[in-house]
Design an enzyme around this catalytic site. Structure first.
Site, PDB file in Angstrom:
ATOM      1  N   HIS A   1       0.849  -1.189   0.000  1.00 24.37           N
ATOM      2  CA  HIS A   1       0.000   0.000   0.000  1.00 24.37           C
ATOM      3  C   HIS A   1       0.879   1.231   0.000  1.00 24.37           C
ATOM      4  O   HIS A   1       1.936   1.218   0.639  1.00 24.37           O
ATOM      5  CB  HIS A   1      -0.911   0.006   1.245  1.00 24.37           C
ATOM      6  CG  HIS A   1      -2.072   0.919   1.113  1.00 24.37           C
ATOM      7  ND1 HIS A   1      -1.974   2.259   1.399  1.00 24.37           N
ATOM      8  CD2 HIS A   1      -3.332   0.698   0.679  1.00 24.37           C
ATOM      9  CE1 HIS A   1      -3.142   2.813   1.173  1.00 24.37           C
ATOM     10  NE2 HIS A   1      -3.987   1.895   0.729  1.00 24.37           N
TER      11      HIS A   1
ATOM     12  N   ASP B   1      -7.960  -5.269   0.004  1.00 25.41           N
ATOM     13  CA  ASP B   1      -8.437  -6.116  -1.086  1.00 25.41           C
ATOM     14  C   ASP B   1      -8.061  -7.581  -0.931  1.00 25.41           C
ATOM     15  O   ASP B   1      -8.576  -8.430  -1.650  1.00 25.41           O
ATOM     16  CB  ASP B   1      -7.867  -5.610  -2.421  1.00 25.41           C
ATOM     17  CG  ASP B   1      -8.466  -4.276  -2.794  1.00 25.41           C
ATOM     18  OD1 ASP B   1      -9.682  -4.129  -2.629  1.00 25.41           O
ATOM     19  OD2 ASP B   1      -7.728  -3.394  -3.242  1.00 25.41           O
TER      20      ASP B   1
HETATM   21  N1  ACO Z   1       3.950  -7.616  -4.848  1.00 23.58           N
HETATM   22  C1  ACO Z   1       5.292  -7.631  -5.056  1.00 23.58           C
HETATM   23  N2  ACO Z   1       6.100  -6.569  -4.895  1.00 23.58           N
HETATM   24  C2  ACO Z   1       5.508  -5.419  -4.520  1.00 23.58           C
HETATM   25  C3  ACO Z   1       4.118  -5.317  -4.276  1.00 23.58           C
HETATM   26  C4  ACO Z   1       3.337  -6.492  -4.452  1.00 23.58           C
HETATM   27  N3  ACO Z   1       2.015  -6.467  -4.241  1.00 23.58           N
HETATM   28  N4  ACO Z   1       3.814  -4.053  -3.920  1.00 23.58           N
HETATM   29  C5  ACO Z   1       4.972  -3.374  -3.928  1.00 23.58           C
HETATM   30  N5  ACO Z   1       6.002  -4.201  -4.294  1.00 23.58           N
HETATM   31  C6  ACO Z   1       7.418  -3.846  -4.353  1.00 23.58           C
HETATM   32  C7  ACO Z   1       7.749  -3.066  -5.614  1.00 23.58           C
HETATM   33  O1  ACO Z   1       8.127  -3.915  -6.686  1.00 23.58           O
HETATM   34  C8  ACO Z   1       8.877  -2.195  -5.128  1.00 23.58           C
HETATM   35  O2  ACO Z   1      10.027  -2.974  -5.078  1.00 23.58           O
HETATM   36  P1  ACO Z   1      11.494  -2.319  -5.395  1.00 23.58           P
HETATM   37  O3  ACO Z   1      11.687  -1.301  -4.301  1.00 23.58           O
HETATM   38  O4  ACO Z   1      12.421  -3.463  -5.357  1.00 23.58           O
HETATM   39  O5  ACO Z   1      11.349  -1.705  -6.759  1.00 23.58           O
HETATM   40  C9  ACO Z   1       8.481  -1.856  -3.686  1.00 23.58           C
HETATM   41  O6  ACO Z   1       7.671  -2.971  -3.273  1.00 23.58           O
HETATM   42  C10 ACO Z   1       7.685  -0.570  -3.543  1.00 23.58           C
HETATM   43  O7  ACO Z   1       6.550  -0.655  -4.403  1.00 23.58           O
HETATM   44  P2  ACO Z   1       5.929   0.573  -5.211  1.00 23.58           P
HETATM   45  O8  ACO Z   1       5.190   0.059  -6.400  1.00 23.58           O
HETATM   46  O9  ACO Z   1       7.008   1.582  -5.444  1.00 23.58           O
HETATM   47  O10 ACO Z   1       4.950   1.136  -4.126  1.00 23.58           O
HETATM   48  P3  ACO Z   1       3.736   2.094  -4.403  1.00 23.58           P
HETATM   49  O11 ACO Z   1       3.481   2.778  -3.143  1.00 23.58           O
HETATM   50  O12 ACO Z   1       3.965   2.929  -5.619  1.00 23.58           O
HETATM   51  O13 ACO Z   1       2.537   1.093  -4.789  1.00 23.58           O
HETATM   52  C11 ACO Z   1       0.705  -0.332  -4.654  1.00 23.58           C
HETATM   53  C12 ACO Z   1       1.549   0.721  -3.934  1.00 23.58           C
HETATM   54  C13 ACO Z   1       0.265   0.166  -6.047  1.00 23.58           C
HETATM   55  C14 ACO Z   1      -0.553  -0.596  -3.852  1.00 23.58           C
HETATM   56  C15 ACO Z   1       1.551  -1.637  -4.786  1.00 23.58           C
HETATM   57  O14 ACO Z   1       1.897  -2.109  -3.492  1.00 23.58           O
HETATM   58  C16 ACO Z   1       0.829  -2.716  -5.570  1.00 23.58           C
HETATM   59  O15 ACO Z   1       0.907  -2.732  -6.807  1.00 23.58           O
HETATM   60  N6  ACO Z   1       0.124  -3.658  -4.872  1.00 23.58           N
HETATM   61  C17 ACO Z   1      -0.631  -4.675  -5.561  1.00 23.58           C
HETATM   62  C18 ACO Z   1      -1.941  -4.089  -6.056  1.00 23.58           C
HETATM   63  C19 ACO Z   1      -2.912  -3.837  -4.931  1.00 23.58           C
HETATM   64  O16 ACO Z   1      -3.114  -4.677  -4.066  1.00 23.58           O
HETATM   65  N7  ACO Z   1      -3.549  -2.663  -4.992  1.00 23.58           N
HETATM   66  C20 ACO Z   1      -4.554  -2.263  -4.009  1.00 23.58           C
HETATM   67  C21 ACO Z   1      -4.043  -1.134  -3.159  1.00 23.58           C
HETATM   68  S1  ACO Z   1      -5.180  -0.751  -1.892  1.00 23.58           S
HETATM   69  C22 ACO Z   1      -6.420   0.070  -2.678  1.00 23.58           C
HETATM   70  O17 ACO Z   1      -6.244   0.778  -3.613  1.00 23.58           O
HETATM   71  C23 ACO Z   1      -7.719  -0.147  -2.147  1.00 23.58           C
END
Ligand code: ACO
Length: 433
Positions: free
Chosen positions: A310, A367
């Site tokens: 998140h 979620d």
């Molecule tokens: N699975 C694997 N790796 C992940 C995940 C995941 N679900 N989420 C983040 N990471 C990793 C990224 O690859 C990144 O790694 P790195 O530092 O080696 O490059 C690091 O964790 C940081 O992730 P970001 O994408 O930079 O974090 P951001 O804050 O931009 O994204 C998000 C947050 C979009 C929610 C992300 O965690 C994600 O894509 N999760 C899966 C989708 C999801 O569940 N979305 C619902 C969010 S809650 C809502 O909207 C109700």
């Protein structure tokens, strides 16, 4: 940062020291107010994804992602989940206070008496393909409400705004259920005033004209809980969209329709659908939990563990905690098990022990478990995000109203750093290579 009664942050730039006020929220969070930055220095801030940018002051929802705290108007989400109901929470968010018994009675009465949609709007569904995603249908129908309620379109007329807000809260379950009925070719079922908000929705979803359908109270209660937990989450992608669209003075229906579109994406509300699809893939045996987790951690893949991570929570999402417990309760109330729930529990266990997730502070978000309950309610997977939209609606309305009441109201219009071509001269097509 200077420590005084009026703290200031100082930026050294171009041989000068320029100070900016530091503002503090009621829970102690601090922000540098850069509204005069460009005027004083010629600089703008660059913050892709708005990771460090506060777009407004807001009194609606407090979220502390480090400590896993979520409160609506000061009330902890855990208390609202246990003692309140969705319509009461909607009143709290939209009007700023929990209603008295009399106020609640009036609000519920008004909502119940505005649930039907115009018969001409019903025909609008016929123009849309049966296999449309229900989010596409809901966004279109909610947008079309502005064509039906032109007299409720002035953002600066409080009575009109209240009228539009009431109609949205009242009609959203009808619009959502009709999008499902349309997709399966069944007749629309009219709303029923004897039922409460979640039960009415389930009735519109699952009743048919040919037999009696009684809503199971445990299912209506589970749906109500899900709606409460989704009702607001401060400046998330869809809420920011609703604010931005509304900042152009677009009406509330048009702004909410844009919010539904923003919510649809799999990185936001669409993740609940993506979680179930991921769990189903594992259940089909295409992957084992361990092989799937290896794929997620392999940076050569773009696979993510959906429902994990998140932007703001770097600790447990409190909503996920409540939902994990509710999954067990709902399944046992129905006397069922769900293999996908077991797979989800297994994935969580692996993730919470794995350095990849631990070091990045990736925990289950709202979620991860919500889809298990939607499935238990019989909600088809492509309707999950529609239910998220139903829940988030009062939050969108509250933020839209708050923005319009803010003395600092301005149209939202970010800046950019241009990185394209410098000036060049137009050439006739015959001269281009
Ligand atoms: N699975 C694997 N790796 C992940 C995940 C995941 N679900 N989420 C983040 N990471 C990793 C990224 O690859 C990144 O790694 P790195 O530092 O080696 O490059 C690091 O964790 C940081 O992730 P970001 O994408 O930079 O974090 P951001 O804050 O931009 O994204 C998000 C947050 C979009 C929610 C992300 O965690 C994600 O894509 N999760 C899966 C989708 C999801 O569940 N979305 C619902 C969010 S809650 C809502 O909207 C109700």
């Amino acid at each position: 940062m200077a420590e005084s009664n009026n703290p200031q942050a100082t930026l050294a730039w171009d041989g000068k020291a320029v100070s900016f006020p530091v503002v503090e929220g009621s829970e102690g969070e601090r922000a540098v107010d850069v509204s005069n930055l460009r005027g004083q220095t010629g600089l703008v801030t660059l913050d892709p994804g708005f990771v460090n940018t506060g777009a407004c002051r807001s009194a609606i929802t407090f979220l502390d992602g480090e400590r896993g705290i979520l409160r609506y108007r000061g009330y902890p989400i855990e208390q609202l989940a246990e003692y309140s109901n969705f319509l009461e929470v909607a009143h709290l968010l939209i009007y700023g206070r929990l209603p008295s018994e009399k106020e609640f009675g009036r609000f519920e009465y008004e909502v119940k008496h505005h649930t039907m949609i115009h018969e001409d709007l019903k025909r609008f569904y016929e123009a849309l393909p049966k296999d449309s995603h229900p989010m596409a249908v809901c966004s279109a129908v909610v947008g079309a409400l502005s064509a039906f309620y032109k007299e409720l379109a002035d953002p600066r007329n409080a009575e009109q705004v209240d009228g539009a807000a009431l109609r949205l809260v009242a009609k959203m379950p009808t619009i959502a259920a009709y999008s499902y009925k349309h997709s399966i070719g069944q007749p629309f079922v009219y709303p029923m005033n004897s039922l409460d908000y979640p039960a009415d929705f389930l009735h519109m979803m699952f009743a048919t004209p040919c037999e009696e359908y009684a809503v199971e109270p445990a299912l209506a209660k589970a749906l109500d809980l899900l709606l409460i937990l989704h009702a607001d989450h401060e400046q998330n992608c869809s809420t920011s969209t609703v604010r931005l669209v509304g900042s152009s003075m677009a009406n509330l229906f048009a702004s909410v329709s844009a919010g539904i579109s923003a919510l649809w994406g799999p990185l936001h509300g669409g993740a609940n659908q993506a979680v179930i699809e991921m769990l189903e893939e594992i259940e089909r045996g295409a992957e084992t939990p361990a092989s799937f987790m290896s794929k997620v951690k392999d940076k050569k893949n773009s696979v993510r563990l959906m429902g994990f991570g998140h932007r703001v929570y770097k600790n447990f999402d409190p909503r996920a905690r409540i939902l994990k417990k509710a999954c067990g309760e709902v399944l046992s109330a129905l006397g069922r098990t769900d293999r996908l729930f077991d797979i989800a529990l297994g994935l969580e266990e692996i993730a919470l022990k794995d350095d990849y997730f631990v070091s990045r502070k990736l925990y289950p978000n709202v979620d991860f478990y919500s889809g298990i309950i939607y499935r238990a309610l019989g909600i088809p997977t492509n309707m999950f995000t529609v239910l998220f939209a139903m829940g988030r609606l009062p939050g969108w309305i509250a933020h839209w109203k708050e923005m319009h009441a803010d003395p600092a109201f301005k149209i939202g219009r970010p800046r950019q750093i241009y990185i394209g071509e410098k000036r060049r001269e137009y050439q006739a097509v015959s001269l281009r290579t």
